[in-house]
Motif scaffolding. Sequence first.
Motif, PDB file in Angstrom:
ATOM      1  N   TYR A 175       0.869  -1.190   0.000  1.00 41.36           N
ATOM      2  CA  TYR A 175       0.000   0.000   0.000  1.00 41.36           C
ATOM      3  C   TYR A 175       0.896   1.228   0.000  1.00 41.36           C
ATOM      4  CZ  TYR A 175      -3.460  -3.054   2.494  1.00 41.36           C
ATOM      5  OH  TYR A 175      -4.289  -4.049   2.915  1.00 41.36           O
ATOM      6  N   GLU A 176       0.515   2.225  -0.760  1.00 41.69           N
ATOM      7  CA  GLU A 176       1.213   3.511  -0.702  1.00 41.69           C
ATOM      8  C   GLU A 176       0.171   4.611  -0.639  1.00 41.69           C
ATOM      9  OE1 GLU A 176       4.480   4.289  -0.620  1.00 41.69           O
ATOM     10  OE2 GLU A 176       5.476   2.407  -1.175  1.00 41.69           O
ATOM     11  N   GLN A 177       0.019   5.171   0.547  1.00 45.29           N
ATOM     12  CA  GLN A 177      -0.923   6.273   0.767  1.00 45.29           C
ATOM     13  C   GLN A 177      -0.151   7.592   0.623  1.00 45.29           C
ATOM     14  OE1 GLN A 177      -4.116   7.125   1.586  1.00 45.29           O
ATOM     15  NE2 GLN A 177      -3.429   9.214   1.994  1.00 45.29           N
ATOM     16  N   ALA A 178      -0.795   8.635   0.086  1.00 42.81           N
ATOM     17  CA  ALA A 178      -0.163   9.952   0.070  1.00 42.81           C
ATOM     18  C   ALA A 178       0.213  10.318   1.506  1.00 42.81           C
ATOM     19  CB  ALA A 178      -1.117  10.981  -0.514  1.00 42.81           C
ATOM     20  N   GLY A 179       1.449  10.792   1.694  1.00 41.81           N
ATOM     21  CA  GLY A 179       1.967  10.959   3.052  1.00 41.81           C
ATOM     22  C   GLY A 179       1.933  12.392   3.569  1.00 41.81           C
ATOM     23  N   PHE A 180       1.315  12.582   4.715  1.00 41.22           N
ATOM     24  CA  PHE A 180       1.304  13.870   5.426  1.00 41.22           C
ATOM     25  C   PHE A 180       0.780  13.564   6.809  1.00 41.22           C
ATOM     26  CE2 PHE A 180      -2.288  13.351   2.549  1.00 41.22           C
ATOM     27  CZ  PHE A 180      -3.343  13.253   3.448  1.00 41.22           C
ATOM     28  N   VAL A 181       0.827  14.517   7.705  1.00 44.08           N
ATOM     29  CA  VAL A 181       0.367  14.230   9.069  1.00 44.08           C
ATOM     30  C   VAL A 181      -0.594  15.302   9.557  1.00 44.08           C
ATOM     31  CG1 VAL A 181       2.317  12.846   9.822  1.00 44.08           C
ATOM     32  CG2 VAL A 181       2.428  15.337   9.952  1.00 44.08           C
ATOM     33  N   GLU A 182      -1.077  15.075  10.752  1.00 43.28           N
ATOM     34  CA  GLU A 182      -1.788  16.066  11.545  1.00 43.28           C
ATOM     35  C   GLU A 182      -2.948  16.719  10.819  1.00 43.28           C
ATOM     36  OE1 GLU A 182      -0.032  17.741  14.715  1.00 43.28           O
ATOM     37  OE2 GLU A 182       0.482  15.627  14.934  1.00 43.28           O
ATOM     38  N   ASP A 183      -2.800  18.000  10.451  1.00 41.82           N
ATOM     39  CA  ASP A 183      -3.947  18.743   9.947  1.00 41.82           C
ATOM     40  C   ASP A 183      -4.348  18.330   8.537  1.00 41.82           C
ATOM     41  OD1 ASP A 183      -3.815  20.239  12.301  1.00 41.82           O
ATOM     42  OD2 ASP A 183      -2.262  21.502  11.427  1.00 41.82           O
ATOM     43  N   GLY A 184      -3.490  17.587   7.852  1.00 40.27           N
ATOM     44  CA  GLY A 184      -3.803  17.186   6.485  1.00 40.27           C
ATOM     45  C   GLY A 184      -3.049  18.027   5.484  1.00 40.27           C
ATOM     46  N   VAL A 185      -3.416  17.882   4.208  1.00 39.01           N
ATOM     47  CA  VAL A 185      -2.650  18.545   3.162  1.00 39.01           C
ATOM     48  C   VAL A 185      -3.586  19.212   2.160  1.00 39.01           C
ATOM     49  CG1 VAL A 185      -2.546  16.520   1.657  1.00 39.01           C
ATOM     50  CG2 VAL A 185      -0.711  18.189   1.574  1.00 39.01           C
ATOM     51  N   ARG A 186      -3.166  20.378   1.672  1.00 40.22           N
ATOM     52  CA  ARG A 186      -3.940  21.090   0.643  1.00 40.22           C
ATOM     53  C   ARG A 186      -3.529  20.565  -0.721  1.00 40.22           C
ATOM     54  NH1 ARG A 186      -7.770  25.154   1.459  1.00 40.22           N
ATOM     55  NH2 ARG A 186      -6.349  26.594   2.513  1.00 40.22           N
ATOM     56  N   ARG A 187      -4.553  20.256  -1.571  1.00 37.95           N
ATOM     57  CA  ARG A 187      -4.276  19.760  -2.918  1.00 37.95           C
ATOM     58  C   ARG A 187      -4.384  20.891  -3.930  1.00 37.95           C
ATOM     59  NH1 ARG A 187      -4.905  14.065  -3.152  1.00 37.95           N
ATOM     60  NH2 ARG A 187      -4.034  13.336  -1.204  1.00 37.95           N
ATOM     61  N   LEU A 188      -3.987  20.553  -5.146  1.00 35.67           N
ATOM     62  CA  LEU A 188      -4.028  21.511  -6.254  1.00 35.67           C
ATOM     63  C   LEU A 188      -5.434  22.079  -6.460  1.00 35.67           C
ATOM     64  CD1 LEU A 188      -1.958  22.559  -8.258  1.00 35.67           C
ATOM     65  CD2 LEU A 188      -2.646  20.753  -9.852  1.00 35.67           C
ATOM     66  N   ASP A 189      -6.469  21.250  -6.237  1.00 38.38           N
ATOM     67  CA  ASP A 189      -7.842  21.722  -6.439  1.00 38.38           C
ATOM     68  C   ASP A 189      -8.351  22.540  -5.253  1.00 38.38           C
ATOM     69  OD1 ASP A 189      -8.309  19.937  -4.429  1.00 38.38           O
ATOM     70  OD2 ASP A 189      -9.566  18.572  -5.588  1.00 38.38           O
ATOM     71  N   GLY A 190      -7.501  22.782  -4.261  1.00 44.00           N
ATOM     72  CA  GLY A 190      -7.903  23.611  -3.122  1.00 44.00           C
ATOM     73  C   GLY A 190      -8.466  22.821  -1.962  1.00 44.00           C
ATOM     74  N   SER A 191      -8.805  21.563  -2.188  1.00 44.94           N
ATOM     75  CA  SER A 191      -9.409  20.779  -1.106  1.00 44.94           C
ATOM     76  C   SER A 191      -8.340  20.359  -0.102  1.00 44.94           C
ATOM     77  CB  SER A 191     -10.093  19.539  -1.685  1.00 44.94           C
ATOM     78  OG  SER A 191      -9.115  18.690  -2.254  1.00 44.94           O
TER      79      SER A 191
END
Length: 960
Positions: A339-355
């Motif tokens: 499994y390879e999940q997009a990696g970030f922690v805590e508050d989460g991550v902002r994507r290119l689409d703004g979400s």
Amino acid sequence: MMKKLILLLGFALITAPAGAQPAPTDLPGLSYDVEFFEGISYDPAVPTPESLLGYRIGDQAAFPAEIERCLEAWAAASPRAALVEYARSHEDRALYYMILTSPENHSRLGGIKDGLKRLADPRGLSDAEADQLMAELPGTAWLAYSIHGDETSGSDAAMAVIYHLAAGQGEEVEGLLDDLVVLIDPMMNPDGRHRFLQQIVEHRGAHPNVDDQSLMHAGYWPWGRTNHYGFDLNRDWILGVNPETRGRIRAAAGWHPQLFVDAHEMGAQNSYLFSPARDPKNPNVPGNRKKWNGIFARDQSKAFDRYHWVYYAGEWNEGWYPGYSDSWGEYRGAVGILYEQAGFVEDGVRRLDGSIHTYREAVHHQAVSSIANLKTLQANVEGLRRDVLAERREAVSAQGPYSRRVFAILPTPNRSRQQRFLDLMELQGIEVYEAGEEFTASGIDQLGRSFRNRRVAAGSLLIPNRQPEAHLVATMLEFETRMTPEYLKREREEILKKGRGTIYDLTAWNLTMLYGLNALMLDAELPGNAKRYSSPTSNAPAGEPVGGSPVGWVIDGADDASVAAAARMMERGVGVRVARRAFELGGKSFARGSVVVVPNDNRTFEGDLEATVRSSAGELSLVAEALSTGLGDGDLPDIGGSHFVRLEPPRIALLSRGGLSVYDSGSIRFTLDHRLGIRHSDLAQESFDFSDLRRYNVIVLPDRRFGELTETSIKELKIWMQAGGTLIAIGGSAAELTGKESELSKVRQLPDVLEELDAYEQQVLREWMAARVEAPDPETVWSHTAATELDYPWSHAAELERPDKEELERRDRWQRMFMPRGAILAARTDGEHWLTFGSEGSVPVLYSSSRVFMSAADVETPVRVGVFGDAPDAEAARAGWSVVPTGQELRLRMSGLLWPEATQRLANAALVTRERQGKGQIILFAVPATFRASTPATERLLMNALVYGPGFGTGQAIKP
Ligand SMILES: [Zn+2]
């Protein structure tokens, strides 16, 4: 003690800042309230994650101590859960796996394990017995999470899955646990995870942060990927170096898992990846895995579609190298899933689409994947088992693909190295035999040369490929595994189009080569007189007592551990010598590099000299032979003469941090601590300019990834070397010192010397001539007339023109695109140089670099790429920048992908160099010598440099 401290730290740091954090009202999308498993009620007797953690799973990444608290509570409360500690990390954290199955299965776990073991070795197993075992045995799954400590979501998901299975009520969960024994390794690298989360906490601000470039998401040197010593544990499965790996190989192997999940993370802006992997596929992975990977992937994708999550398979993910968790599982009989999940922690991550993608959702992905995979296994336990039984029956069959192939490891005086190899075979469950008497067989050697009816000595170790773990045996020991022509075509296209290949890790990892053990691949079955190898039970003999008072003690230098013995004795205050040449004393012969202690050197030693020598040898399973005479036989060296060099105790500093390689500095640190067993200091590159270098007489600069030394550092190093220091620089750090500007070394890199190639070629020829000198013709030498014909080095290349500089540059730029990603090259060693003690003739070198080091007459080059051999019909011709003389061939590829373009650049390249600098010296290694702490062949060269450097290469002052 240490464990308690860690618990306290972990707890204090995660609780304190949480309260100070304001409510994240200014960032919509920060919360994720979807239930991980909908419509399930949980047994109230099992404490909820919230009650144990103080937050919902996935609201933040849990520290190892928090995870441990949950595991212990659930194992205590749930009759479905049992917790097993399988190892302790270098930082003394516990590694666990949780056994989750029905209480009924729990009551017969011993019987289940026995049945699984019987089924895994089909020798003598009848069809009726196999059918009965398959009817009785539940399926087994091994789910493992976050082997890279900074890929955190896996471990949090593991907690969610464990709680779900330990407390979930209803038919779905209960049915799963009736049919399966689920083994969950929730936190494969607790040291890395703790380190990383500490870094995150340190960079937490007062406001939410969804920028994945922020230190709060990314961490800093040495990050959290690796374990305490900078090892990537997801490469260690075939190497078995680290306690984490060693414990889990034994733990997982005992369960013969059918499903082997390995949960990771990748780039923060990515989505989700799972198996199957793309090409090249390793042909030793059983063929049916393709079908099964497809079945598991289909179900996993359906589970994701339900939530409208996006995902992909293949692309960058390739499993050629067999040392990954899921790959190792596949060779052992499982379906491996990454499994390879997009990696970030805590508050989460902002994507290119703004979400904003929250951490809790990331954890949810991993948990849903895990349950989906378990359900697929539940539905296919028997089908999978029949396929694996069939492949194992084939593996042990006299008509199977692994029959008529035996790996022979020829006897060696390097006992500790051979023991290290045998220990790895034992760990991996590989059966080893010993040749009772000499026999003959046909086959192939490690340089790719076929032979017929070659004698294989009695005492050789024999490993038949035909055994239950045949797939693992083949991938670890066959001299090379070739990629398909279709794959090579695509790879070449890729290089031509984009300037770089697509190989993700090594292309070669042959264990006998990495270990520098001379081995043959025989087209034969095990000879009749072979017997199972059993480790000698007693410790090494203590050496024979000598009447009267011995004149000294010798430890044979052929054994790698002799270097550790010398280093430890010096640390204990013993004066030590090392023999430049092989010698014979008292009727016994000793290799060059042998370690000698004489009372005459130790007149100021306080304590029992003989007891210190014997215990230093004994703790390394070495023999210290007592000597009754110091007079060598015939012309051989005598103890008081110049061939026994008095050593100077090394005082070692290892540069760390900055842009230096976490892997290489960690592996060297491990070598110093655990192979040599001596003290050293780690220095930070950031404060190197302010360090007092006089405290050290050896400084090591590990491989560098980015950045550089300051001008001040280089100047200081030069002054320090002039005064007697031994500087050892490796890979990128060595390259940094090869430029003209540094003035530290005369070694150059190939693109910088294209106008002076003749000087480098002549040096190669001169060394070649020196290695082949025969007794000169007496008529010529004692002739009374002037000679009219001479043999010059350059006359061997006299007929060959060189292209002009522009063409040379163009060719070099072109060839550079094809440089190897982890191929094993043969290198010849100078049999008289102290750096090559213990490495006679040639040494295999794992090469992963686009750099080529060049050395001419003013640089000692004890190790160069390529081994010359006779080729009677060959005309003189240039392989790249240097000539292969008439009647010769140069062998350099031992294993792995090495394009012809790369052979031209690498032929005769310098691998290890040594130069005098005032009273000191500089030693360069073109590539890391202790790669993954699994290259004993080259590790020995580095150990010689570290321990013998101050005595051999430098002028040390007498302290008046
Ligand atoms: Zn990873």
